[in-house]
Design an enzyme around this catalytic site. Structure first.
Site, PDB file in Angstrom:
ATOM      1  N   LYS A 112       0.962  -1.274  -0.023  1.00 42.89           N
ATOM      2  CA  LYS A 112       0.095   0.083   0.031  1.00 42.89           C
ATOM      3  C   LYS A 112       1.033   1.225   0.035  1.00 42.89           C
ATOM      4  O   LYS A 112       1.971   1.400   0.656  1.00 42.89           O
ATOM      5  CB  LYS A 112      -0.899  -0.034   1.273  1.00 42.89           C
ATOM      6  CG  LYS A 112      -2.007  -1.257   1.265  1.00 42.89           C
ATOM      7  CD  LYS A 112      -2.467  -1.233   2.465  1.00 42.89           C
ATOM      8  CE  LYS A 112      -3.633  -0.122   2.704  1.00 42.89           C
ATOM      9  NZ  LYS A 112      -4.529  -0.499   3.702  1.00 42.89           N
ATOM     10  N   GLY A 170      -8.232   3.967  -3.335  1.00 38.88           N
ATOM     11  CA  GLY A 170      -8.000   2.811  -3.703  1.00 38.88           C
ATOM     12  C   GLY A 170      -6.814   2.707  -4.918  1.00 38.88           C
ATOM     13  O   GLY A 170      -6.529   1.590  -5.158  1.00 38.88           O
ATOM     14  N   TYR A 194      -2.896  -9.357   4.062  1.00 43.42           N
ATOM     15  CA  TYR A 194      -4.167  -9.310   3.629  1.00 43.42           C
ATOM     16  C   TYR A 194      -4.952  -9.973   4.251  1.00 43.42           C
ATOM     17  O   TYR A 194      -5.218 -11.299   4.344  1.00 43.42           O
ATOM     18  CB  TYR A 194      -3.835  -9.596   1.923  1.00 43.42           C
ATOM     19  CG  TYR A 194      -5.182  -9.462   0.968  1.00 43.42           C
ATOM     20  CD1 TYR A 194      -5.475  -8.329   0.696  1.00 43.42           C
ATOM     21  CD2 TYR A 194      -5.773 -10.414   0.871  1.00 43.42           C
ATOM     22  CE1 TYR A 194      -6.551  -7.852   0.126  1.00 43.42           C
ATOM     23  CE2 TYR A 194      -7.077 -10.449  -0.080  1.00 43.42           C
ATOM     24  CZ  TYR A 194      -7.464  -9.108  -0.486  1.00 43.42           C
ATOM     25  OH  TYR A 194      -8.303  -8.770  -1.153  1.00 43.42           O
ATOM     26  N   LYS A 245     -16.922   2.533  -2.097  1.00 37.18           N
ATOM     27  CA  LYS A 245     -18.029   2.173  -1.344  1.00 37.18           C
ATOM     28  C   LYS A 245     -19.455   2.454  -2.289  1.00 37.18           C
ATOM     29  O   LYS A 245     -19.587   3.221  -3.034  1.00 37.18           O
ATOM     30  CB  LYS A 245     -18.469   2.968  -0.268  1.00 37.18           C
ATOM     31  CG  LYS A 245     -17.062   2.774   0.829  1.00 37.18           C
ATOM     32  CD  LYS A 245     -16.942   3.825   1.867  1.00 37.18           C
ATOM     33  CE  LYS A 245     -15.812   3.534   2.549  1.00 37.18           C
ATOM     34  NZ  LYS A 245     -15.546   4.642   3.547  1.00 37.18           N
ATOM     35  N   ARG A 291     -12.366  14.101   7.793  1.00 32.71           N
ATOM     36  CA  ARG A 291     -13.328  15.194   6.925  1.00 32.71           C
ATOM     37  C   ARG A 291     -14.601  14.292   7.320  1.00 32.71           C
ATOM     38  O   ARG A 291     -14.600  13.382   7.744  1.00 32.71           O
ATOM     39  CB  ARG A 291     -13.036  15.249   5.726  1.00 32.71           C
ATOM     40  CG  ARG A 291     -13.026  13.648   5.107  1.00 32.71           C
ATOM     41  CD  ARG A 291     -12.693  13.995   3.645  1.00 32.71           C
ATOM     42  NE  ARG A 291     -12.376  12.366   2.867  1.00 32.71           N
ATOM     43  CZ  ARG A 291     -13.238  11.441   2.779  1.00 32.71           C
ATOM     44  NH1 ARG A 291     -14.451  11.227   3.209  1.00 32.71           N
ATOM     45  NH2 ARG A 291     -12.526  10.194   2.103  1.00 32.71           N
TER      46      ARG A 291
HETATM   47  P1  ADP Z   1      -7.748   4.147   0.368  1.00 36.53           P
HETATM   48  O1  ADP Z   1      -7.359   5.383   0.902  1.00 36.53           O
HETATM   49  O2  ADP Z   1      -7.357   4.026  -0.848  1.00 36.53           O
HETATM   50  O3  ADP Z   1      -9.216   3.963   0.169  1.00 36.53           O
HETATM   51  P2  ADP Z   1      -7.603   1.987   2.352  1.00 36.53           P
HETATM   52  O4  ADP Z   1      -6.542   1.631   3.240  1.00 36.53           O
HETATM   53  O5  ADP Z   1      -8.820   2.731   3.199  1.00 36.53           O
HETATM   54  O6  ADP Z   1      -7.134   2.806   1.053  1.00 36.53           O
HETATM   55  O7  ADP Z   1      -8.417   0.706   1.847  1.00 36.53           O
HETATM   56  C1  ADP Z   1      -9.580   0.514   0.955  1.00 36.53           C
HETATM   57  C2  ADP Z   1      -9.875  -0.569   0.939  1.00 36.53           C
HETATM   58  O8  ADP Z   1      -9.172  -1.898   0.358  1.00 36.53           O
HETATM   59  C3  ADP Z   1     -10.547  -1.178   2.073  1.00 36.53           C
HETATM   60  O9  ADP Z   1     -12.011  -0.929   2.381  1.00 36.53           O
HETATM   61  C4  ADP Z   1     -10.264  -2.923   1.780  1.00 36.53           C
HETATM   62  O10 ADP Z   1     -11.605  -3.265   0.870  1.00 36.53           O
HETATM   63  C5  ADP Z   1      -9.131  -3.224   0.903  1.00 36.53           C
HETATM   64  N1  ADP Z   1      -7.882  -3.384   1.873  1.00 36.53           N
HETATM   65  C6  ADP Z   1      -7.073  -2.083   2.450  1.00 36.53           C
HETATM   66  N2  ADP Z   1      -6.349  -2.958   3.289  1.00 36.53           N
HETATM   67  C7  ADP Z   1      -6.307  -4.309   3.134  1.00 36.53           C
HETATM   68  C8  ADP Z   1      -5.730  -5.198   3.618  1.00 36.53           C
HETATM   69  N3  ADP Z   1      -4.861  -5.404   4.732  1.00 36.53           N
HETATM   70  N4  ADP Z   1      -6.279  -6.642   3.752  1.00 36.53           N
HETATM   71  C9  ADP Z   1      -7.656  -6.798   2.938  1.00 36.53           C
HETATM   72  N5  ADP Z   1      -8.197  -5.713   2.227  1.00 36.53           N
HETATM   73  C10 ADP Z   1      -7.501  -4.471   2.371  1.00 36.53           C
END
Ligand code: ADP
Length: 447
Positions: A158, A165, A202, A237, A291
């Site tokens: 990430k 995403g 994950y 979402k 926010r």
């Molecule tokens: P963004 O800021 O790009 O939205 P997030 O960290 O909030 O990123 O993650 C967005 C989505 O990605 C989560 O709601 C989930 O669906 C998936 N996700 C993120 N981290 C994980 C993880 N460690 N394991 C499984 N899914 C993940």
């Protein structure tokens, strides 16, 4: 209290904020691009200022134009809505340097949570449970392999600057890691100008549960329960509900208290959302959004509060009116996001709305900036409305949603409403039994 607020946004969220201001007797200033001359937020605000051409980079994201609009109109505060400049710490700094109040947290808190590695380290130190993963950034492939081997696959790479995403890549096995690592880095570099990445375990079948918090900036904070936003497509979402069908009152009280205490400790000011993945009855922090969220109305419905008015009160230096002991959940709320998109591929579908009829009746809220004859410009997000229903129980909320969707008329463009008609037939949705991968699987089977 402020006498005039400028809303640095457009669409349904700009209307949402204008409505909150009007009820508080506050004057409103809309800003708009040349593509939005006929937009509803411009019509509904007391004053409006054109701030540039259609591309957001030259209008809704232009700090100098927005500051100038404040100075011309005498607006004392800026509400950023969500998206655009809402989580831009340098914008907040510029605003405050011009003696204008930013309705939101401090630049320092926005930067802290905008960098996901710093956010995770901060939350961990404050006792918030996190997804197991690398300690901070992972500089090279050798390190990526060392961290992932120790944790076990699958892992997710990430971007620390990530959002929406982007900059997120899954490695199911060791063989996928090199490609995942390199592509997360290059995607992040291209999108955010920063190629720092970190690695997390994950989680295979989690739900997305997020806790709404609110701080007074002086060390007091409350939580307003959770929202379940597991129904996602490409990490975006699609439907949100509160309370979460899988969360017990004990779990809610425990995670809510942890979150409220964490943000109280850093003297956080205003609304914020702490996002978790939830698996096997455990919460794992992923990020904090500093926010108002798109899906805030489901929380407003079940707690009977106005989060935007509370943001304005706290920003104006008034006492926060929310008290934990008064925050009691009443019923169930569901929101569906209506996008101007053509199914089954979710292709953006801007254009002229020839007929529009919004659903209504008891427990139905439609947040939208649409009207008959409006032309949806092609330059911005495809979200054109949010339908929110509230009822005493989840079952009744689902029935109300079905009824409200049936009343909805929007002609001239295509929208995502047929998706919700179909989803409401699904046992997994009816039972509240879905995880973050459910919708993608359903779409590939039913596309
Ligand atoms: P963004 O800021 O790009 O939205 P997030 O960290 O909030 O990123 O993650 C967005 C989505 O990605 C989560 O709601 C989930 O669906 C998936 N996700 C993120 N981290 C994980 C993880 N460690 N394991 C499984 N899914 C993940």
């Amino acid at each position: 209290m402020f006498s005039k607020v400028l809303i640095a946004n457009r669409g349904e969220i700009a209307l949402r904020i204008i409505r909150a201001c009007k009820e508080m007797g506050i004057g409103t200033v809309a800003v708009h691009s040349t593509a939005d001359v006929d937009a509803m937020h411009v019509r509904m605000a007391d004053e409006s200022v054109c701030i540039g051409p259609p591309p957001a980079s030259e209008s809704y994201l232009s700090a100098p134009s927005i500051i100038a609009a404040c100075e011309i109109t005498g607006a004392e505060a800026i509400h950023p809505g969500y998206g655009f400049l809402s989580e831009n710490a340098s914008f907040v700094q510029i605003v405050e340097d011009h003696d204008i109040k930013f309705i939101g947290p401090s630049a320092e808190h926005i930067s802290m949570m905008g960098d996901k590695i710093t956010a995770k380290e901060t939350m961990k130190a404050l006792g918030v449970p996190c997804v197991p993963g690398s300690d901070g950034g992972v500089p090279d492939l050798a390190d990526a392999h060392r961290v992932s081997d120790a944790m076990g696959f699958p892992v997710i790479v990430k971007a620390t600057a990530g959002g929406g995403g982007r900059g997120m890549k899954l490695a199911r096995t060791k063989a996928d890691l090199d490609v995942a690592f390199q592509s997360a880095r290059s995607e992040s570099k291209a999108a955010f100008g920063n190629d720092e990445v970190y690695i997390e375990k994950y989680l295979t079948l989690p739900r997305h549960i997020e806790v709404q918090i609110f701080g007074d900036g002086k060390g007091r904070a409350v939580h307003l329960g959770e929202r379940d936003c597991s129904l996602q497509r490409r990490h975006q979402k699609v439907l949100e509900e509160a309370p979460g069908p899988s969360i017990t009152p004990e779990m809610r009280a425990r995670i809510g208290k942890t979150c409220a205490e964490a943000v109280a400790a850093i003297k956080y000011s205003g609304a914020g959302t702490i996002e978790f993945l939830f698996e096997n009855d455990e919460f794992y922090f992923i990020e904090m959004n500093t926010r108002l969220q798109v899906e805030h109305p489901v929380t407003e419905a079940i707690f009977g509060v106005d989060l935007v008015q509370e943001q304005i009160r706290v920003a104006a230096g008034e006492e926060m009116s929310l008290r934990q002991e008064n925050l009691v959940i009443n019923g169930h709320a569901i929101e569906v996001r209506i996008n101007a998109e053509r199914l089954p591929n979710f292709t953006p579908c801007p254009g002229r709305v020839t007929q529009y009829h919004a659903p209504g009746g008891l427990g139905v809220r439609m947040d939208s900036a649409l009207y008959d004859g409006y032309s949806i410009p092609p330059y911005y997000d495809s979200l054109i409305g949010k339908l929110i229903v509230h009822a005493p129980t989840r079952k009744e909320a689902l029935a109300r949603l079905k009824r409200a969707l049936g009343e909805f008329v929007i002609d001239g463009i295509e929208t995502t409403t047929p998706l919700f008609h179909a989803l409401l037939q699904e046992p997994a949705i009816i039972d509240g039994n879905y995880d973050i991968h459910w919708l993608e699987k359903w779409l590939s089977a039913n596309g």
